[in-house]
Design a protein around this motif. Structure first.
Motif, PDB file in Angstrom:
ATOM      1  N   LYS A 105     -66.732  25.064  39.127  1.00 28.26           N
ATOM      2  CA  LYS A 105     -67.529  24.435  40.179  1.00 28.26           C
ATOM      3  C   LYS A 105     -68.623  25.358  40.721  1.00 28.26           C
ATOM      4  N   ASN A 106     -68.471  26.668  40.539  1.00 26.21           N
ATOM      5  CA  ASN A 106     -69.481  27.625  40.995  1.00 26.21           C
ATOM      6  C   ASN A 106     -70.454  28.007  39.882  1.00 26.21           C
ATOM      7  N   GLY A 107     -70.357  27.360  38.761  1.00 24.65           N
ATOM      8  CA  GLY A 107     -71.226  27.630  37.623  1.00 24.65           C
ATOM      9  C   GLY A 107     -70.399  27.952  36.396  1.00 24.65           C
ATOM     10  N   GLU A 108     -70.711  27.267  35.303  1.00 23.21           N
ATOM     11  CA  GLU A 108     -69.983  27.467  34.049  1.00 23.21           C
ATOM     12  C   GLU A 108     -70.015  28.948  33.650  1.00 23.21           C
ATOM     13  N   ILE A 109     -68.898  29.406  33.135  1.00 17.93           N
ATOM     14  CA  ILE A 109     -68.766  30.785  32.676  1.00 17.93           C
ATOM     15  C   ILE A 109     -68.831  30.765  31.157  1.00 17.93           C
ATOM     16  N   THR A 110     -69.695  31.586  30.590  1.00 18.65           N
ATOM     17  CA  THR A 110     -69.735  31.750  29.146  1.00 18.65           C
ATOM     18  C   THR A 110     -69.195  33.126  28.835  1.00 18.65           C
ATOM     19  N   PHE A 111     -68.035  33.149  28.199  1.00 17.51           N
ATOM     20  CA  PHE A 111     -67.433  34.428  27.825  1.00 17.51           C
ATOM     21  C   PHE A 111     -67.870  34.752  26.409  1.00 17.51           C
ATOM     22  N   ASN A 112     -68.664  35.807  26.271  1.00 19.37           N
ATOM     23  CA  ASN A 112     -69.131  36.238  24.955  1.00 19.37           C
ATOM     24  C   ASN A 112     -68.209  37.319  24.405  1.00 19.37           C
ATOM     25  N   HIS A 113     -67.457  36.949  23.369  1.00 16.36           N
ATOM     26  CA  HIS A 113     -66.543  37.911  22.760  1.00 16.36           C
ATOM     27  C   HIS A 113     -67.293  39.119  22.213  1.00 16.36           C
ATOM     28  N   SER A 114     -68.512  38.908  21.711  1.00 12.33           N
ATOM     29  CA  SER A 114     -69.268  40.020  21.125  1.00 12.33           C
ATOM     30  C   SER A 114     -69.585  41.106  22.158  1.00 12.33           C
ATOM     31  N   LYS A 115     -69.747  40.727  23.407  1.00 12.19           N
ATOM     32  CA  LYS A 115     -70.017  41.712  24.458  1.00 12.19           C
ATOM     33  C   LYS A 115     -68.753  42.470  24.860  1.00 12.19           C
ATOM     34  N   HIS A 116     -67.606  41.957  24.470  1.00 19.74           N
ATOM     35  CA  HIS A 116     -66.328  42.552  24.850  1.00 19.74           C
ATOM     36  C   HIS A 116     -65.569  43.086  23.635  1.00 19.74           C
ATOM     37  N   LYS A 117     -66.290  43.408  22.569  1.00 21.86           N
ATOM     38  CA  LYS A 117     -65.652  43.810  21.305  1.00 21.86           C
ATOM     39  C   LYS A 117     -64.841  45.100  21.409  1.00 21.86           C
ATOM     40  N   ASP A 118     -65.122  45.930  22.403  1.00 20.26           N
ATOM     41  CA  ASP A 118     -64.365  47.173  22.565  1.00 20.26           C
ATOM     42  C   ASP A 118     -63.059  46.982  23.336  1.00 20.26           C
ATOM     43  N   VAL A 119     -62.835  45.767  23.834  1.00 19.31           N
ATOM     44  CA  VAL A 119     -61.613  45.454  24.573  1.00 19.31           C
ATOM     45  C   VAL A 119     -60.618  44.816  23.601  1.00 19.31           C
ATOM     46  N   LYS A 120     -59.394  45.299  23.602  1.00 20.60           N
ATOM     47  CA  LYS A 120     -58.375  44.709  22.726  1.00 20.60           C
ATOM     48  C   LYS A 120     -58.104  43.274  23.139  1.00 20.60           C
ATOM     49  N   CYS A 121     -57.931  42.395  22.170  1.00 13.35           N
ATOM     50  CA  CYS A 121     -57.686  40.973  22.438  1.00 13.35           C
ATOM     51  C   CYS A 121     -56.512  40.765  23.393  1.00 13.35           C
ATOM     52  N   GLU A 122     -55.457  41.581  23.211  1.00 10.89           N
ATOM     53  CA  GLU A 122     -54.243  41.447  24.008  1.00 10.89           C
ATOM     54  C   GLU A 122     -54.476  41.721  25.491  1.00 10.89           C
TER      55      GLU A 122
ATOM     56  N   LEU B 204     -58.678  34.683  11.746  1.00  5.11           N
ATOM     57  CA  LEU B 204     -59.261  33.952  12.866  1.00  5.11           C
ATOM     58  C   LEU B 204     -59.368  34.823  14.107  1.00  5.11           C
ATOM     59  N   ALA B 205     -58.384  35.654  14.333  1.00  5.22           N
ATOM     60  CA  ALA B 205     -58.420  36.535  15.501  1.00  5.22           C
ATOM     61  C   ALA B 205     -59.543  37.552  15.369  1.00  5.22           C
ATOM     62  N   ALA B 206     -59.816  37.967  14.142  1.00  2.53           N
ATOM     63  CA  ALA B 206     -60.879  38.948  13.917  1.00  2.53           C
ATOM     64  C   ALA B 206     -62.256  38.312  14.021  1.00  2.53           C
ATOM     65  N   ASN B 207     -62.331  36.995  14.030  1.00  4.50           N
ATOM     66  CA  ASN B 207     -63.603  36.282  14.100  1.00  4.50           C
ATOM     67  C   ASN B 207     -63.630  35.330  15.289  1.00  4.50           C
ATOM     68  N   PRO B 208     -63.775  35.859  16.496  1.00 10.28           N
ATOM     69  CA  PRO B 208     -63.824  34.997  17.680  1.00 10.28           C
ATOM     70  C   PRO B 208     -65.086  34.146  17.680  1.00 10.28           C
ATOM     71  N   PRO B 209     -65.153  33.122  18.510  1.00  6.46           N
ATOM     72  CA  PRO B 209     -66.324  32.252  18.565  1.00  6.46           C
ATOM     73  C   PRO B 209     -67.607  33.056  18.770  1.00  6.46           C
ATOM     74  N   ALA B 210     -68.597  32.802  17.920  1.00 10.00           N
ATOM     75  CA  ALA B 210     -69.852  33.556  17.975  1.00 10.00           C
ATOM     76  C   ALA B 210     -70.715  33.153  19.172  1.00 10.00           C
ATOM     77  N   ASP B 211     -70.664  31.891  19.567  1.00 11.66           N
ATOM     78  CA  ASP B 211     -71.563  31.403  20.611  1.00 11.66           C
ATOM     79  C   ASP B 211     -70.980  31.530  22.008  1.00 11.66           C
ATOM     80  N   GLY B 212     -69.838  32.081  22.127  1.00 14.70           N
ATOM     81  CA  GLY B 212     -69.226  32.235  23.445  1.00 14.70           C
ATOM     82  C   GLY B 212     -68.316  31.077  23.779  1.00 14.70           C
ATOM     83  N   THR B 213     -67.361  31.360  24.607  1.00 13.74           N
ATOM     84  CA  THR B 213     -66.415  30.362  25.066  1.00 13.74           C
ATOM     85  C   THR B 213     -66.881  29.851  26.420  1.00 13.74           C
TER      86      THR B 213
END
Length: 98
Positions: free
Chosen positions: A33-50, A19-28
């Motif tokens: 209040k200043n605008g919803e944030i969509t965190f795309n794990h695929s754009k951050h794949k070079d960053v360690k999860c920790e 599960l850790a190796a397969n983060p949400p594909a569509d973003g979290t």
């Protein structure tokens, strides 16, 4: 019977790694209040999860407030500006306001 518990624990541990190796594909989606944030794990794949998940490579919810969230994200974006990371507010706060 005595082999079932270790086998179940192994399966649970393996599932956690998968599960850790397969983060949400569509973003979290993170309401804001200043605008919803969509965190795309695929754009951050070079960053360690920790890095964001504070020592938990299996992922899980990150608890932060405005100041700690800005510090964590902006420090990394500033350090990676040469790789295309933006520090403009709208680059993260791009969704509907809550």
């Amino acid at each position: 019977m005595t082999y079932r518990l270790p086998a179940m624990l192994f399966a649970l541990g393996f599932a956690t790694v998968v599960l850790a190796a397969n983060p949400p594909a569509d973003g979290t989606k993170i309401p804001n209040k200043n605008g919803e944030i969509t965190f795309n794990h695929s754009k951050h794949k070079d960053v360690k999860c920790e890095t964001c998940h504070a020592g938990n490579a299996a992922g899980g919810k990150i608890k932060f407030d405005k100041d700690s969230g800005h510090k964590m994200c902006q420090d990394c974006h500033k350090a990676n500006k040469d790789k295309g990371a933006s520090i403009a507010c709208k680059s993260c706060h791009s969704g509907p306001k809550s």
